[in-house]
Design a protein around this motif. Structure first.
Motif, mmCIF file in Angstrom:
data_model
loop_
_atom_site.group_PDB
_atom_site.id
_atom_site.type_symbol
_atom_site.label_atom_id
_atom_site.label_comp_id
_atom_site.label_asym_id
_atom_site.label_seq_id
_atom_site.Cartn_x
_atom_site.Cartn_y
_atom_site.Cartn_z
ATOM 1 N N UNK A 379 0.848 -1.195 0.000
ATOM 2 C CA UNK A 379 0.000 0.000 0.000
ATOM 3 C C UNK A 379 0.880 1.241 0.000
ATOM 4 N N UNK A 380 0.279 2.327 -0.439
ATOM 5 C CA UNK A 380 0.916 3.644 -0.349
ATOM 6 C C UNK A 380 0.012 4.516 0.503
ATOM 7 N N UNK A 381 0.503 4.927 1.675
ATOM 8 C CA UNK A 381 -0.275 5.742 2.609
ATOM 9 C C UNK A 381 0.483 7.024 2.906
ATOM 10 N N UNK A 382 -0.085 8.160 2.461
ATOM 11 C CA UNK A 382 0.547 9.465 2.661
ATOM 12 C C UNK A 382 1.993 9.429 2.156
ATOM 13 N N UNK A 383 2.959 9.530 3.036
ATOM 14 C CA UNK A 383 4.359 9.553 2.610
ATOM 15 C C UNK A 383 5.069 8.243 2.939
ATOM 16 N N UNK A 384 4.288 7.153 3.056
ATOM 17 C CA UNK A 384 4.857 5.867 3.430
ATOM 18 C C UNK A 384 4.480 4.778 2.431
ATOM 19 N N UNK A 385 5.410 3.845 2.244
ATOM 20 C CA UNK A 385 5.121 2.602 1.531
ATOM 21 C C UNK A 385 4.982 1.513 2.587
ATOM 22 N N UNK A 386 3.927 0.687 2.474
ATOM 23 C CA UNK A 386 3.611 -0.282 3.520
ATOM 24 C C UNK A 386 3.488 -1.672 2.907
ATOM 25 N N UNK A 424 11.830 -11.368 14.220
ATOM 26 C CA UNK A 424 11.188 -10.050 14.213
ATOM 27 C C UNK A 424 12.159 -8.955 14.628
ATOM 28 N N UNK A 425 13.090 -9.289 15.514
ATOM 29 C CA UNK A 425 14.089 -8.296 15.921
ATOM 30 C C UNK A 425 14.942 -7.871 14.731
ATOM 31 N N UNK A 426 15.322 -8.856 13.896
ATOM 32 C CA UNK A 426 16.113 -8.534 12.704
ATOM 33 C C UNK A 426 15.283 -7.706 11.732
ATOM 34 N N UNK A 427 14.015 -8.085 11.538
ATOM 35 C CA UNK A 427 13.138 -7.322 10.634
ATOM 36 C C UNK A 427 12.986 -5.883 11.114
ATOM 37 N N UNK A 428 12.822 -5.723 12.421
ATOM 38 C CA UNK A 428 12.689 -4.383 13.004
ATOM 39 C C UNK A 428 13.947 -3.552 12.740
ATOM 40 N N UNK A 429 15.114 -4.149 12.943
ATOM 41 C CA UNK A 429 16.362 -3.404 12.756
ATOM 42 C C UNK A 429 16.609 -3.093 11.283
ATOM 43 N N UNK A 430 16.207 -4.000 10.396
ATOM 44 C CA UNK A 430 16.347 -3.717 8.961
ATOM 45 C C UNK A 430 15.475 -2.533 8.576
ATOM 46 N N UNK A 431 14.213 -2.534 9.038
ATOM 47 C CA UNK A 431 13.309 -1.420 8.719
ATOM 48 C C UNK A 431 13.850 -0.110 9.268
ATOM 49 N N UNK A 432 14.353 -0.129 10.503
ATOM 50 C CA UNK A 432 14.855 1.098 11.121
ATOM 51 C C UNK A 432 16.125 1.607 10.459
ATOM 52 N N UNK A 433 16.934 0.690 9.892
ATOM 53 C CA UNK A 433 18.143 1.120 9.189
ATOM 54 C C UNK A 433 17.815 2.029 8.012
ATOM 55 N N UNK A 434 16.619 1.852 7.442
ATOM 56 C CA UNK A 434 16.229 2.652 6.266
ATOM 57 C C UNK A 434 15.110 3.639 6.599
ATOM 58 N N UNK A 435 15.040 4.044 7.867
ATOM 59 C CA UNK A 435 14.107 5.098 8.283
ATOM 60 C C UNK A 435 12.689 4.649 8.489
ATOM 61 N N UNK A 436 12.438 3.348 8.555
ATOM 62 C CA UNK A 436 11.079 2.845 8.728
ATOM 63 C C UNK A 436 10.863 2.241 10.102
ATOM 64 N N UNK A 437 9.776 1.505 10.232
ATOM 65 C CA UNK A 437 9.485 0.838 11.492
ATOM 66 C C UNK A 437 8.493 -0.294 11.257
ATOM 67 N N UNK A 438 8.303 -1.100 12.279
ATOM 68 C CA UNK A 438 7.415 -2.257 12.233
ATOM 69 C C UNK A 438 6.199 -1.993 13.109
ATOM 70 N N UNK A 439 5.005 -2.302 12.600
ATOM 71 C CA UNK A 439 3.773 -2.244 13.379
ATOM 72 C C UNK A 439 3.193 -3.645 13.466
ATOM 73 N N UNK A 450 1.342 -7.861 10.449
ATOM 74 C CA UNK A 450 2.615 -7.153 10.601
ATOM 75 C C UNK A 450 2.773 -6.215 9.413
ATOM 76 N N UNK A 451 3.027 -4.930 9.699
ATOM 77 C CA UNK A 451 3.198 -3.924 8.644
ATOM 78 C C UNK A 451 4.621 -3.386 8.689
ATOM 79 N N UNK A 452 5.310 -3.483 7.561
ATOM 80 C CA UNK A 452 6.641 -2.872 7.421
ATOM 81 C C UNK A 452 6.435 -1.529 6.730
ATOM 82 N N UNK A 453 6.745 -0.437 7.434
ATOM 83 C CA UNK A 453 6.504 0.911 6.916
ATOM 84 C C UNK A 453 7.833 1.582 6.594
ATOM 85 N N UNK A 454 7.918 2.128 5.379
ATOM 86 C CA UNK A 454 9.155 2.791 4.934
ATOM 87 C C UNK A 454 8.819 4.109 4.279
#
Length: 457
Positions: A379-386, A424-439, A450-454
């Motif tokens: 999905x594309x939500x506002x300024x995020x890709x999900x 999930x810890x690795x997924x969280x750190x990968x997302x955060x490395x590129x300015x995103x986060x996990x929900x 689980x939503x990966x937001x970037x």
């Protein structure tokens, strides 16, 4: 809140001071008028003593005229009344007037005949002060009333109020500006320290510098020391994990190889075959754990600038990763639905992001049963890709949702699914490395999303 309380307190003080000025000013005027009234009463009684025969004969107009001649010069206006509230005489500005109907306040005359001082202030600031006069039989037979112009008093009061309120306004402005200045100089370093603690919570240790010698400066120095100690401890811990992982990799490979050899070579004793199969599975699990630890170690050493990133269509990347796990889903009787959305370009490392998507999707398949559905959509939500991955599996309890992204933590209902607690810890750190986060949204027994937001490019 402090400023509002200060302003309200000062307003109460100003109102109280204003009331006090009014009260004590009128008390002062009353005292002056009573002194003047006492002098006028003495003069009036002297007149009565000189004209005792006229009083006995009932010639009160003559007595009143004589009293007016004595009292007329002391005040602006003088009136004489008898016990029946009849006006016997009037003098204005030192002139006795015979034919004039002045403004009379009956309440003043009645109170004076009862033996009390009484006064009224008119709208044009004239004070009408009535004084009882006793005859020789100590009866209140006359009322002496004089009129005094007190407009000067109201003018003075207006000037005092103007100065008072002007000073109050200036004081409020001054205290407001002072409060804002103090608040800014107080909250600015506090916000700076809060930002530092927030960075510390993300393991981003930086020097905290405040050029102050007060408690905030001491706190900044304490945070500096704590940051250095935490940084050293975390680096030591990461280095230890990295060294141990490297050391374990070779013996684990040997254990796995020998276990696989024993399992495949044993075809007579079923008990031994079951034991060898268990050894193969455990060696596989330990190998996955070591590989994931090594990946985390590489993250810790590389930092943000040490990871290559490029413009990538997240929708296409997610669809490709899902296609690689379709066979696993089919083998468990799980329906895998792929909904590829519009292009969503992000700045990521394709290998790492593919690993994160595949890890989350693998968890969804792992913890779901036959006949359920797993879906992945972009999905594309506002300024995020999900990238949103949903399943109908065992779910996660509400009190564990905040912990499942911690390293080595596994939900209590994970059972023998064979996880390491690092996925999930690795997924969280990968997302955060590129300015995103996990929900993560989940309901026990109903499934997990689980939503990966970037951030979009």
């Amino acid at each position: 809140m402090y400023l509002l309380f200060s302003v309200l307190s000062f307003a109460v003080i100003i109102i109280s001071v204003n009331k006090a000025i009014d009260y004590f000013s009128f008390v002062t005027i009353e005292k002056q008028m009573m002194e003047k009234a006492d002098l006028g009463e003495m003069s009036f009684r002297e007149v009565l003593s000189r004209h005792e025969q006229e009083v006995d004969a009932g010639q009160m107009e003559a007595v009143a005229r004589s009293a007016l001649e004595t009292l007329k010069a002391s005040v602006k206006e003088v009136r004489i009344y008898d016990s029946s509230q009849k006006l016997l005489g009037l003098a204005v500005d030192g002139i006795v007037i015979n034919n004039k109907t002045p403004v009379i306040f009956p309440g003043n005359i009645q109170n004076a005949l009862k033996g009390n001082y009484a006064y009224t202030v008119s709208e044009d600031h004239l004070l009408y002060f009535a004084v009882p006069i006793q005859d020789k039989y100590y009866q209140n037979s006359y009322v002496y009333e004089f009129v005094e112009d007190v407009s000067y008093f109201y003018t003075m009061m207006d000037q005092i109020r103007y100065i008072l309120f002007a000073g109050a306004g200036g004081f409020i402005i001054l205290i407001t500006l002072s409060s804002l200045f103090i608040a800014r100089n107080t909250t600015k370093p506090i916000k700076y320290l809060l930002g530092a603690t927030e960075s510390f919570s993300k393991q981003q240790f930086r020097e905290v510098h405040l050029n102050r010698k007060d408690e905030l400066g001491m706190l900044a120095a304490g945070l500096n020391r704590m940051g250095i100690q935490l940084s050293d401890y975390i680096q030591y811990q990461k280095q230890f994990v990295s060294n141990v992982s490297h050391e374990l990799k070779t013996p684990l490979a040997a254990i796995k190889g020998f276990s696989q050899y024993l399992y495949e070579g044993e075809d007579e004793d079923e008990e031994l075959q079951r034991i060898y199969f268990h050894l193969v599975n455990e060696s596989d699990r330990l190998t996955r754990l070591v590989n994931e630890l090594l990946m985390l170690s590489r993250f810790d050493k590389a930092g943000q600038d040490g990871i290559d990133a490029e413009k990538t269509d997240l929708a296409q990347l997610a669809a490709g990763g899902a296609a690689g796990l379709r066979a696993k889903a089919d083998s468990k009787g799980i329906e895998l639905t792929i909904r590829q959305g519009p292009p969503a370009f992000v700045n990521v490392n394709q290998v790492l992001m593919s690993h994160a998507i595949a890890n989350v999707l693998d968890n969804a398949i792992k913890y779901s049963g036959p006949g359920t559905r797993v879906s992945i959509e972009t999905l594309v939500r506002e300024q995020e890709a999900v990238v949103r991955i949903s399943d109908q599996g065992i779910g996660i309890s509400a009190d564990e949702l905040t912990r499942v992204q911690e390293r080595f933590y596994r939900a209590s209902n994970a059972g023998g699914a064979g996880g390491t607690g690092l996925g999930l810890s690795i997924c969280k750190e990968i997302a955060e490395k590129f300015g995103g986060h996990l929900d993560i949204e989940s309901q026990l027994g109903a499934g997990t999303t689980v939503s990966i937001r970037l951030p979009l490019l």
